[in-house]
Write a protein that holds these residues in place. Sequence first.
Motif, PDB file in Angstrom:
ATOM      1  N   SER A  85      -1.693   9.843  22.185  1.00  0.00           N
ATOM      2  CA  SER A  85      -0.414   9.787  21.485  1.00  0.00           C
ATOM      3  C   SER A  85       0.248  11.147  21.526  1.00  0.00           C
ATOM      4  N   THR A  86      -0.335  12.040  22.292  1.00  0.00           N
ATOM      5  CA  THR A  86       0.263  13.348  22.435  1.00  0.00           C
ATOM      6  C   THR A  86       1.709  13.197  22.861  1.00  0.00           C
ATOM      7  N   ILE A  87       2.533  13.855  22.121  1.00  0.00           N
ATOM      8  CA  ILE A  87       3.941  13.559  22.244  1.00  0.00           C
ATOM      9  C   ILE A  87       4.511  14.153  23.520  1.00  0.00           C
ATOM     10  N   GLY A  88       5.050  13.289  24.312  1.00  0.00           N
ATOM     11  CA  GLY A  88       5.825  13.743  25.461  1.00  0.00           C
ATOM     12  C   GLY A  88       5.076  14.602  26.437  1.00  0.00           C
ATOM     13  N   LYS A  89       4.533  15.650  25.933  1.00  0.00           N
ATOM     14  CA  LYS A  89       3.979  16.707  26.741  1.00  0.00           C
ATOM     15  C   LYS A  89       3.313  16.300  28.043  1.00  0.00           C
ATOM     16  N   VAL A  99       9.482   9.225  27.281  1.00  0.00           N
ATOM     17  CA  VAL A  99       9.103  10.441  26.581  1.00  0.00           C
ATOM     18  C   VAL A  99       8.687  10.099  25.163  1.00  0.00           C
ATOM     19  N   GLY A 100       7.538  10.563  24.783  1.00  0.00           N
ATOM     20  CA  GLY A 100       7.109  10.342  23.406  1.00  0.00           C
ATOM     21  C   GLY A 100       6.278   9.101  23.214  1.00  0.00           C
ATOM     22  N   SER A 101       6.274   8.206  24.180  1.00  0.00           N
ATOM     23  CA  SER A 101       5.449   7.026  23.965  1.00  0.00           C
ATOM     24  C   SER A 101       4.020   7.320  24.424  1.00  0.00           C
TER      25      SER A 101
END
Lengths: 173, 794
Positions: A85-89, A99-101
Amino acid sequence: MSDSLITIVAILVAAILMFAFPLMSIADRNDDIAQTAVSAAVSDFVNTVRSEGKITEDNYSAFRSKLDATGNAYDIEMEVKVKSSTIGKKNAWLSASSVGSSVYYSEYTAQILERVEGDTHTYPLKEGDIFSVTARNQSSTLAQVIKNAFYSVTGQGTQIVAQASGVVQSTGK
Amino acid sequence: MKLPNLAVIFIIIILPLSVVLSTYMQLQIDVLNQKEELSTRLLDATYDGILSFELNSLSVDNVEGHSVKSYVSDAVNTFFTTMSINMGSSGAVNTNLQAYVPAILFTTYDGYYIYSPVKTKPVLLDDNKGIAKENDNDGELLYDDGTENGTTGITDTAGKTTFNLDEDLPNSYNYMVKPFIYYSATYASDPDIGSMNFTNGDDYAIVINYSLDNHVALYGRYADGSVARTISKSGYLTYLGDDGSPTIEIASDSKFYIRGILNEAITSPDQDIASEADLVLTYSSLSKDEWIDLIETPDTNYCNGTIKSNDDGDYMGDDDYPKGYFENGGIEYLIRGKRYNSTNIINNYTEMSSDGEDHGGESIIDYTLDKERETGTSTVTVKVNGCTITDVDAKEYYLKSYFFSEWVQRELADKIKIKDIRTAYSNGTEDDLWMQNQILVNNQGIENYTTEEYLINLKENKEDNDPELDTSLFAQHKRQVIQNSIQYNLNSAISTYNDNYKGSTDFSMPAFTTDDWDKILTKVSMATFMQGVPCGTTTWGDYAIATSTNNKVFVNKNNLYFLKNEDAKSDLESAYHYVDCSKLHEEVASSTGDVYADMSFEYAYDSNEQAVTVYAVQEGANFVKYYYSEGKWYYWNGLIVDDEKAAEIDANKRQVGSVYVETTEGNALERMVLVNFVIDSSNNFHYFEYAKQDDNGYLVPFTENLISAYNPYDEKYSIEPSSSENVLLYDHMNVDCYWCMMSANYDTFDFNAETCSITNSTDCPTCEKIRKAWYTYIAKYRNNQFNMTDAIQR
């Protein structure tokens, strides 16, 4: 002369009809039963893991012994899709809208078993991971042997396959 | 008969048999698959229910009127809706499903709910008209004063109609969440509680309400020597340790502020003496017992000095001297019936009373810490296992827990024995024995359990007695009590339903496995049961248990997300970790400042999808993508930027657009669209290349050759001046740790161990920092919860 030829043919036909056919039929039923048992075991195992949030050696060996009870050897393939669930990165390359999913990376049977049969006897999962199991028979069943003999099917073919998967519902550690 | 004929006859017999058999087998397989499918759906629906609770619980706050029960009702409704849809019927009508659900169990922090059908009278209350009853003929509700149907209705003095409900109305089922049941047990020295007078020795009768962690509430009476005392108090039980190495240590020069009544000489009955002033008491000026008395001892029945009277021989507080009677003048403070001067107690147990508020008890801690919150100056130093706690909320937790635990240890530890457990309405009957057997037999594994073991001992043998350790006697006993209570009530709910159910299904409570109990007893959880669902040739029944990991009602290790320090909140490179992740140790080792933690729900439910405008900001030679939405700036990955950065972006922002370009790739002509591009000072394109990994939001320079005579700035190629995207935006900056939070297979270390497993040193400053953060945040969030527990309704 022709009579005895017919008799021989008749005996052959009778032998096939009286022995091979019932045998095949029974072997088929046997496979059906095995299929049922394997489906139930796989689905049960997956549901247990999903709700407990971990694959434990206990559960795994209970699952194995359920499969073994059908009298065949099985190939068990497990896959854990670990949710990031690491955001975007780490997942921006997918597409603009993603992005963000969440993205997933997978661990497979060998890696999972290494943990399950290792010191901790547990492979912990977390909420949101996806766990799937496929079991297919490795040894040929009687039905397969007979069918191969009759239909001259080359290769073994797979008779009994069961697959189940689902999203893990709790964090097991 | 010839052989072929025999064979043909054989086939005639076998073939139909075989066909029938295989059809039958197929049916069985279908049924089995269907059952498995239903089990999976049940699990999914239960999970939906618990998710609904999680989302609702986020709004539980220190506000009156919030009701956990309504959230549980909502969770149950969600379950039914999902299950109906899963089973192929409309989610709007779940009555079809209800008949198959004998009960739903919902466990929360300090008790549980059971949803089950309950037989009630079909009546309707109306403030104006009274009670309506159901008409036998058509089921319609009627306000009936009894004139038509005999004499069952009575009109009361207010003109409302009432009925004798017992006689006249048929019972019907109503599906409802039944009242909250605490995780509680009664302990009494004598089975016949009613006959006890609590005046000799070891007499006690106390109800303990347990919770998922170390919080307990105590109600009841006990004998303090020959004095009977009544208690009603709650708090967190902490293992205190022996006096040589205490768990919680209060520095002797700590100063407590106490609001006291000034003791002035009274010369006339009209004199107003209730003026208040702060007394500053140094911790060392009273003994530990005196502090415990001051903070924990209930007011009532405690003063055992002689009651002073005024000149007329009347007791204080009479008409002549309404405010009390004081013999001496001078500045003294009256707190809980004791007189203090500025340094210590000068008179125990005098009977001064006043009209002022009760300034003793935990309000001393609150008052002192409120001063610290206001002024920012700390007057109380608290150490937990050697770590100095600086957070005020955490201090509040430890101070309250310390005095509460010391009090429990002093007054009750040598009284409450595990074998004294009784049923709620005990009079020494067989029920008692049954209850004891349930609890005791289940615990055979513990040595000497059935003997005279005391429930609470906070002073020695941490392994066996720390209420926070799962292995301790207290924790194990607590689990037995909870398990027993749930088993009893759930079983009775299901079998009651079964007794009244007029169908062929036999409803019964399934036996939970150890793993199932583990889930129920350690987390907020929901267990659903379905039985008797028609499924092919047979019926299907199963149960499912789902647990909650992100909620606001219970804190455990997995709910706390740690960062190396508070500044790291705006640092994209630092990740959230579990407290025992070795990567956290690495990060903390190379950082300054205190370790910081958030609760999981603050992070887990923090995202929303929005249409945002895309901008580029020049950083060195590069352009970096930023989003703008509703007055706030976000990084390219959806995380909010801090104010300083926002100002910088504002100053340097450039709009991006999209444009057609035509390039030569070899000899071929290629047309492409550059999305989100900017043009730098030397007329080069920079655009956001989505196919590139780990680009960190950089727009890459466009390097391919444009075909000659092609001018992208030409109006016919329609440069669009701005562009927008739909993205998920977050308020939090940090990512999950790849090792601990994402994969759950991580290298742990024990921050409490004497030797750090990572640095191999006995005195690891990093462990020390993490330890401090752990003690601080677990206490901080528990303390918030403690304050909240009283406010929410159940």
